[in-house]
Design a protein around this motif. Sequence first.
Motif, mmCIF file in Angstrom:
data_model
loop_
_atom_site.group_PDB
_atom_site.id
_atom_site.type_symbol
_atom_site.label_atom_id
_atom_site.label_comp_id
_atom_site.label_asym_id
_atom_site.label_seq_id
_atom_site.Cartn_x
_atom_site.Cartn_y
_atom_site.Cartn_z
ATOM 1 N N ASP A 1 52.689 30.856 40.832
ATOM 2 C CA ASP A 1 53.384 30.288 41.924
ATOM 3 C C ASP A 1 52.603 29.638 42.888
ATOM 4 N N GLY A 2 51.380 29.031 42.525
ATOM 5 C CA GLY A 2 50.420 28.352 43.590
ATOM 6 C C GLY A 2 49.584 29.050 44.228
ATOM 7 N N HIS A 3 49.671 30.604 43.895
ATOM 8 C CA HIS A 3 48.585 31.606 44.801
ATOM 9 C C HIS A 3 47.906 32.378 43.748
ATOM 10 N N ASN A 4 46.461 32.352 44.033
ATOM 11 C CA ASN A 4 45.684 33.266 43.312
ATOM 12 C C ASN A 4 45.351 34.389 44.204
ATOM 13 N N PRO A 5 45.582 35.719 44.053
ATOM 14 C CA PRO A 5 45.439 36.718 44.943
ATOM 15 C C PRO A 5 43.948 37.190 45.282
ATOM 16 N N GLY A 6 43.174 36.625 44.193
ATOM 17 C CA GLY A 6 41.736 37.184 43.928
ATOM 18 C C GLY A 6 40.867 35.937 44.802
ATOM 19 N N LYS A 7 41.368 35.034 45.008
ATOM 20 C CA LYS A 7 40.915 33.929 45.570
ATOM 21 C C LYS A 7 40.605 34.195 47.185
ATOM 22 N N GLY A 8 39.125 33.830 47.450
ATOM 23 C CA GLY A 8 38.691 34.181 48.908
ATOM 24 C C GLY A 8 38.373 35.628 48.943
ATOM 25 N N TYR A 9 37.915 36.283 47.853
ATOM 26 C CA TYR A 9 37.394 37.492 47.813
ATOM 27 C C TYR A 9 36.309 37.789 46.800
ATOM 28 N N ILE A 10 35.505 38.552 47.162
ATOM 29 C CA ILE A 10 34.294 38.747 46.090
ATOM 30 C C ILE A 10 34.622 40.474 45.605
ATOM 31 N N ARG A 11 34.052 40.475 44.344
ATOM 32 C CA ARG A 11 33.897 42.065 44.107
ATOM 33 C C ARG A 11 32.376 42.417 44.071
ATOM 34 N N VAL A 12 31.885 43.442 44.752
ATOM 35 C CA VAL A 12 30.579 43.952 44.655
ATOM 36 C C VAL A 12 30.788 45.613 44.316
ATOM 37 N N ALA B 1 27.060 38.948 42.556
ATOM 38 C CA ALA B 1 28.345 39.443 42.851
ATOM 39 C C ALA B 1 29.282 38.708 41.916
ATOM 40 N N LEU B 2 30.751 39.058 42.094
ATOM 41 C CA LEU B 2 31.637 38.268 41.267
ATOM 42 C C LEU B 2 32.906 37.821 42.021
ATOM 43 N N ALA B 3 32.967 36.587 41.833
ATOM 44 C CA ALA B 3 33.907 35.645 42.558
ATOM 45 C C ALA B 3 35.404 36.295 42.147
ATOM 46 N N GLY B 4 36.131 36.595 43.273
ATOM 47 C CA GLY B 4 37.681 37.188 43.165
ATOM 48 C C GLY B 4 38.516 36.585 42.202
ATOM 49 N N ARG B 5 38.616 35.392 42.286
ATOM 50 C CA ARG B 5 39.398 34.348 41.675
ATOM 51 C C ARG B 5 39.232 34.588 39.867
ATOM 52 N N TYR B 6 38.116 34.996 39.596
ATOM 53 C CA TYR B 6 38.011 35.031 38.088
ATOM 54 C C TYR B 6 38.566 36.551 37.647
ATOM 55 N N ASN C 1 43.477 33.324 14.230
ATOM 56 C CA ASN C 1 44.816 33.614 15.057
ATOM 57 C C ASN C 1 44.777 32.591 16.045
ATOM 58 N N HIS C 2 46.007 31.897 16.143
ATOM 59 C CA HIS C 2 46.001 30.685 17.066
ATOM 60 C C HIS C 2 46.215 31.356 18.609
ATOM 61 N N ASN C 3 46.549 32.548 18.807
ATOM 62 C CA ASN C 3 46.563 32.915 20.045
ATOM 63 C C ASN C 3 44.956 33.251 20.924
ATOM 64 N N LEU C 4 44.199 33.141 19.903
ATOM 65 C CA LEU C 4 42.580 33.178 20.405
ATOM 66 C C LEU C 4 42.539 31.958 21.322
ATOM 67 N N SER C 5 43.190 30.974 21.130
ATOM 68 C CA SER C 5 42.894 29.920 21.951
ATOM 69 C C SER C 5 43.543 29.835 23.147
ATOM 70 N N TYR C 6 44.314 30.945 23.424
ATOM 71 C CA TYR C 6 45.067 31.116 24.983
ATOM 72 C C TYR C 6 44.433 32.066 25.743
ATOM 73 N N LEU C 7 43.202 32.724 25.161
ATOM 74 C CA LEU C 7 42.643 33.534 25.807
ATOM 75 C C LEU C 7 41.805 32.739 26.946
ATOM 76 N N HIS C 8 41.798 33.378 28.361
ATOM 77 C CA HIS C 8 40.813 32.806 29.194
ATOM 78 C C HIS C 8 39.348 33.278 29.020
ATOM 79 N N PRO C 9 38.448 32.522 29.306
ATOM 80 C CA PRO C 9 36.890 33.214 29.274
ATOM 81 C C PRO C 9 36.722 34.354 30.143
ATOM 82 N N TYR C 10 35.912 35.207 29.675
ATOM 83 C CA TYR C 10 35.603 36.392 30.569
ATOM 84 C C TYR C 10 35.266 36.129 31.849
ATOM 85 N N PRO C 11 35.278 37.007 32.878
ATOM 86 C CA PRO C 11 34.903 36.768 34.267
ATOM 87 C C PRO C 11 33.518 36.412 34.272
#
Length: 415
Positions: free
Chosen positions: A382-393, A371-376, A2-12
């Motif tokens: 539109d140039g903004h990642n709402p998880g950037k600058g946060y971590i999940r614990v 811990a986990l980086a929020g951007r992941y 399935n060619h769409n597999l290549s569009y999947l992001h790596p898991y966090p």
Amino acid sequence: MNHNLSYLHPYPFAKMASLLADSSPAHAYPEIKLGIGEPKHAPPDFVLDVLRENLDKLCQYPSTNGLFELRQTIAHWLERRFFLHHVNANTEVLPVMGTREAIFSFVQAVVNHGDNVEESKEGSSANTSLDKQLPLVVMPNPFYQIYEGAAILAQAMPYFVPCTISNDFKGDYRLVPNEVWEKTQLLFICSPNNPTGAVMTMDDWEMLLRLSDKYNFIIASDECYSELYFTEPPIGLLQACANLGRHDFKNCVVFHSLSKRSNLPGLRSGFVAGDATILKSYLQYRTYQGCAMPVPHQLASVAAWQDEKHVAQNRALYQEKFVLWMTELGELLDLRMPDAGFYFWIKVPEQFDGDDEVFVKALYEQANIHALAGRYLSREVDGHNPGKGYIRVALVASVEESREAISRIRKLLSA
């Protein structure tokens, strides 16, 4: 393939492994894992007893729609928990092998291309490609990555709604353009939210239900954290439907699991409930998929759904840890109590330049804390990642490990 597999992001967690590949943990400390939301509290013994007592039933093929006893137990639990008048165990409940698998397969079953199927472009999303004819799946951002992956492999396009402090981390769906809703076939809501812990209110649900009626899309509510609350139990989608007299749950389904509620992630037991018309077609899909819960797991699940005492004890343990973290670290970290769930969504301290990758590396290298980086957990739009600058614990470790983690973090912040 399935060619769409290549569009999947790596898991966090794969991204975290890459980030830490050239790092060494602080070997002076034993490892403390707060990155993965895997419950670590003890599972209830009586559920394990039922599982052991019925191992001989592994010789039976389980039916796709599960035992009536399990469906009936789930229906009664929904009625008690969400004040529902009646849930039909035969048409409005479907046991599943964990909600992760069910969420993924549900998208494959409900996305309808009709006559409009065209190739998606690598890295694109509906936020930047509204001219495309592909169906849309709307989801919060940050989000549970299965929503996105399922949409891509169903050859739909994800549309991300940013969840930020300005909208109480719930997303402002009033800002979604009409042209998006016109192409939307499915809306994912996670309440209580992973990772922010935000909870939808009755007003929030009513707004989305009106949009669903207007544009005829399905609302899929991921409510796997619904039983991990502090004072008032969160209102669910089916409860909101009932409050508005929508007793047929039109275009609404919910996903629930025993993983977080009962500390049974390995049992792989959950259910989907809601609109009988949707579930009838979804059951047909699952019959061909061949994914059914083993009978011993079903009988153990019956015992778990029938008992609330162990769930209250589970909540109390999480509450104790949240109080501990807020008391010991509230003045040093920007800790925001979630509405529910077991995650802290923590803004990165200024001393780490507000960089979530830098902070999680420091926690690993200097305190041996994962811990986990929020951007992941989110996508840039539109140039903004709402998880950037946060971590999940994830407060899944024991109270003792939590005390130790707090001590190490205090040392790290004061260094």
